[in-house]
Design a protein around this motif. Structure first.
Motif, PDB file in Angstrom:
ATOM      1  N   LEU A  28       0.808  -1.211   0.000  1.00 35.35           N
ATOM      2  CA  LEU A  28       0.000   0.000   0.000  1.00 35.35           C
ATOM      3  C   LEU A  28       0.844   1.264   0.000  1.00 35.35           C
ATOM      4  O   LEU A  28       0.345   2.351  -0.307  1.00 35.35           O
ATOM      5  CB  LEU A  28      -0.931  -0.011   1.220  1.00 35.35           C
ATOM      6  CG  LEU A  28      -1.944  -1.163   1.235  1.00 35.35           C
ATOM      7  CD1 LEU A  28      -2.547  -1.319   2.620  1.00 35.35           C
ATOM      8  CD2 LEU A  28      -3.035  -0.925   0.203  1.00 35.35           C
ATOM      9  N   ASP A  29       2.108   1.145   0.367  1.00 37.93           N
ATOM     10  CA  ASP A  29       2.986   2.316   0.409  1.00 37.93           C
ATOM     11  C   ASP A  29       3.609   2.642  -0.944  1.00 37.93           C
ATOM     12  O   ASP A  29       4.129   3.750  -1.138  1.00 37.93           O
ATOM     13  CB  ASP A  29       4.116   2.102   1.426  1.00 37.93           C
ATOM     14  CG  ASP A  29       3.618   2.173   2.860  1.00 37.93           C
ATOM     15  OD1 ASP A  29       2.500   2.668   3.073  1.00 37.93           O
ATOM     16  OD2 ASP A  29       4.351   1.724   3.759  1.00 37.93           O
ATOM     17  N   LEU A  30       3.587   1.698  -1.882  1.00 37.21           N
ATOM     18  CA  LEU A  30       4.257   1.938  -3.162  1.00 37.21           C
ATOM     19  C   LEU A  30       3.714   3.158  -3.914  1.00 37.21           C
ATOM     20  O   LEU A  30       4.498   3.914  -4.497  1.00 37.21           O
ATOM     21  CB  LEU A  30       4.171   0.690  -4.042  1.00 37.21           C
ATOM     22  CG  LEU A  30       4.903  -0.544  -3.514  1.00 37.21           C
ATOM     23  CD1 LEU A  30       4.803  -1.684  -4.513  1.00 37.21           C
ATOM     24  CD2 LEU A  30       6.365  -0.238  -3.211  1.00 37.21           C
ATOM     25  N   PRO A  31       2.402   3.401  -3.928  1.00 37.28           N
ATOM     26  CA  PRO A  31       1.918   4.597  -4.628  1.00 37.28           C
ATOM     27  C   PRO A  31       2.450   5.904  -4.051  1.00 37.28           C
ATOM     28  O   PRO A  31       2.444   6.930  -4.746  1.00 37.28           O
ATOM     29  CB  PRO A  31       0.394   4.509  -4.463  1.00 37.28           C
ATOM     30  CG  PRO A  31       0.108   3.055  -4.267  1.00 37.28           C
ATOM     31  CD  PRO A  31       1.278   2.549  -3.478  1.00 37.28           C
ATOM     32  N   LEU A  32       2.924   5.897  -2.794  1.00 37.28           N
ATOM     33  CA  LEU A  32       3.454   7.117  -2.192  1.00 37.28           C
ATOM     34  C   LEU A  32       4.698   7.614  -2.922  1.00 37.28           C
ATOM     35  O   LEU A  32       5.025   8.805  -2.866  1.00 37.28           O
ATOM     36  CB  LEU A  32       3.792   6.883  -0.713  1.00 37.28           C
ATOM     37  CG  LEU A  32       2.632   6.482   0.205  1.00 37.28           C
ATOM     38  CD1 LEU A  32       3.130   6.265   1.623  1.00 37.28           C
ATOM     39  CD2 LEU A  32       1.534   7.540   0.184  1.00 37.28           C
ATOM     40  N   LEU A  33       5.398   6.700  -3.607  1.00 39.74           N
ATOM     41  CA  LEU A  33       6.607   7.107  -4.327  1.00 39.74           C
ATOM     42  C   LEU A  33       6.304   8.077  -5.453  1.00 39.74           C
ATOM     43  O   LEU A  33       7.192   8.796  -5.916  1.00 39.74           O
ATOM     44  CB  LEU A  33       7.316   5.866  -4.884  1.00 39.74           C
ATOM     45  CG  LEU A  33       7.890   4.895  -3.849  1.00 39.74           C
ATOM     46  CD1 LEU A  33       8.416   3.635  -4.526  1.00 39.74           C
ATOM     47  CD2 LEU A  33       8.990   5.566  -3.042  1.00 39.74           C
TER      48      LEU A  33
END
Length: 490
Positions: A166-171
């Motif tokens: 779920l954190d990957l889109p934060l990049l």
């Protein structure tokens, strides 16, 4: 007092000796690492090594699936793997499990012990992996190096907590963009019903004001409570994902940040001129540190090693949780799958930087519905990831959709003149009924029928004897194996 020259030099000699030994150990370690990397590279070039990434959001059954997959391969004579050519054609000769260099060993034996005691394997909370050396006979007439007729495939399985996905889109977004996205998400009916007072508090905070470290810590801990409640309610799009298992004593607490919902009406120029001590600037710095320290290393160290990807989706749970939870899952998948690096594996790229060339989306826990509904679940899964499938197909990636039960926990019985499921739930054994599963994105009539469905958590089948082998019942896991690996045994 006369100084003994040898005695005076002894500590220096010992230090020199220690330094030389340490240097020797480092040189040996480096040489072994280089040799291992070279060997792995050669295997990859010759199509003898493949890295499988297994991902899925929390509750999708990822740990159970990996445990079952390893067990089916290791004990293939007792397994039902009719759709997997090496087993069907009697060409599989043996499978050996070992540690994968640089990774914690996947807790396979712990998972087998849990299933044998009638419990599900405990979900993994950190990265792990394993290496399977698969020995098989290749079809006659093909030239292979090594012993005639015998080949080996080295399968790396890389496992990591689904929450990290779920954190990957934060990049792809800065702190301000993340705050804007949070404001949009927090306006949903489910999130407002879960934490209205907390959301209203976030909306009232002045991004240009200052607060103490203690006050920020309190807000951060309230945020942890809120996102965990969202997950319990069946929502998927939760960021940062790592915080779902964070506690006030974790390292994450040293750099807390919260979404400042009131910045939506502020321009980038206004926010850029904020004082360094302003809450916006503090949260922005902590957000960037989170990306640098957590998300980027995970993306770099995991995804650049993956050749093929299995994405597990708890589709039935999202249907049972309602339309908003289902739409939230669809949005999560769309966001996350943009982070995957799709593309064909050229000969050189296999050695330098592998890219995903095949993806399988699998709806998990298919034993919760009757066999005549399995194709509908597959069709709905395909519709759910339609946008990602189009993007992958454009890059010449082989995309497939499946429905699977890593461990089959139900049987079929006649109930009041109709076929039904029977299994053991947390409340005890019983008959399980369910509505028809739509093949397309559910319409309003579908949601009315699905709203009457009470999906209960199944327990593993009783009497499993797996410590020394034994059959572990599943549904279509052999199809998953064929989709992911079948071409490597031709």
């Amino acid at each position: 007092m006369k100084l003994d020259k040898n005695s005076a030099m002894k500590p220096i000699k010992n230090k020199v000796k220690e330094s030389l030994l340490m240097g020797q150990d480092k040189a040996v370690g480096f040489a072994r690492s280089a040799a291992s990397s070279l060997e792995n590279g050669v295997d990859r070039l010759l199509n003898r090594r493949i890295t499988l990434g297994v991902t899925g959001f929390s509750g999708s059954g990822k740990t159970t699936l990996i445990t079952s997959l390893i067990h089916q391969l290791q004990h293939y004579p007792d397994a039902l793997l009719a759709a997997f050519p090496p087993v069907l054609q009697d060409r599989l000769l043996g499978v050996k499990l070992s540690v994968l260099d640089g990774d914690t060993l996947f807790p396979y034996q712990r998972g087998i012990d849990a299933l044998s005691r009638g419990r599900w394997p405990e979900a993994t909370r950190d990265e792990s992996g394993c290496l399977l050396e698969i020995k098989f006979r290749h079809p006659p007439g093909l030239f292979r190096r090594g012993k005639p007729g015998i080949s080996r495939l080295y399968l790396e399985i890389r496992d990591y907590p689904g929450e990290w996905l779920l954190d990957l889109p934060l990049l792809a977004m800065d702190y301000r963009a993340w705050c804007v996205q949070c404001r949009s998400l927090f306006n949903s009916a489910m999130r407002l019903s879960i934490g209205r007072s907390f959301i209203e508090k976030l909306e009232s905070i002045d991004p240009f004001g200052t607060i103490s470290e203690l006050e920020l810590q309190v807000l951060w801990q309230e945020q942890l409570t809120f996102i965990k409640a969202c997950q319990q309610a069946g929502l998927t799009m939760i960021q940062p994902g790592r915080w779902l298992h964070a506690s006030p004593s974790d390292d994450e607490s040293k750099l807390p940040f919260i979404p400042l919902l009131s910045i939506t009406g502020r321009s980038e120029d206004q926010l850029g001129k904020a004082a360094d001590s302003a809450l916006f600037k503090v949260c922005e710095r902590h957000y960037q540190r989170y990306l640098e320290n957590r998300v980027k290393p995970f993306y770099r160290n995991t995804f650049q090693k993956v050749d093929r990807q299995l994405v597990l989706v708890d589709l039935l749970k999202s249907l049972n949780s309602g339309q908003e939870a289902f739409d939230d899952l669809r949005f999560s998948l769309t966001q996350v799958l943009q982070s995957f690096d799709y593309g064909r594996n050229s000969l050189l790229r296999r050695l330098v930087q592998p890219r995903i060339d095949r993806v399988v989306f699998a709806a998990s826990k298919i034993d919760q519905v009757l066999p005549d509904q399995h194709e509908a679940v597959r069709g709905l899964t395909a519709n759910l990831v339609q946008e990602a499938r189009r993007r992958a197909a454009f890059n010449a990636v082989d995309v497939r959709c499946e429905a699977v039960a890593a461990v089959r926990s139900t049987t079929y019985v006649d109930y009041q003149g109709r076929q039904a499921l029977q299994g053991v739930t947390e409340q005890g054994p019983g008959v399980l009924l369910h509505p028809d599963i739509p093949e397309q994105i559910p319409a309003m009539d579908d949601w009315q029928a699905l709203g009457q469905w009470q999906l209960r958590r199944l327990m593993p089948p009783e009497g499993l004897q797996l410590i020394a082998g034994g059959r572990l019942p599943h549904i279509r896991l052999d199809s998953i194996l064929n989709d992911l690996l079948g071409d490597r045994f031709s």
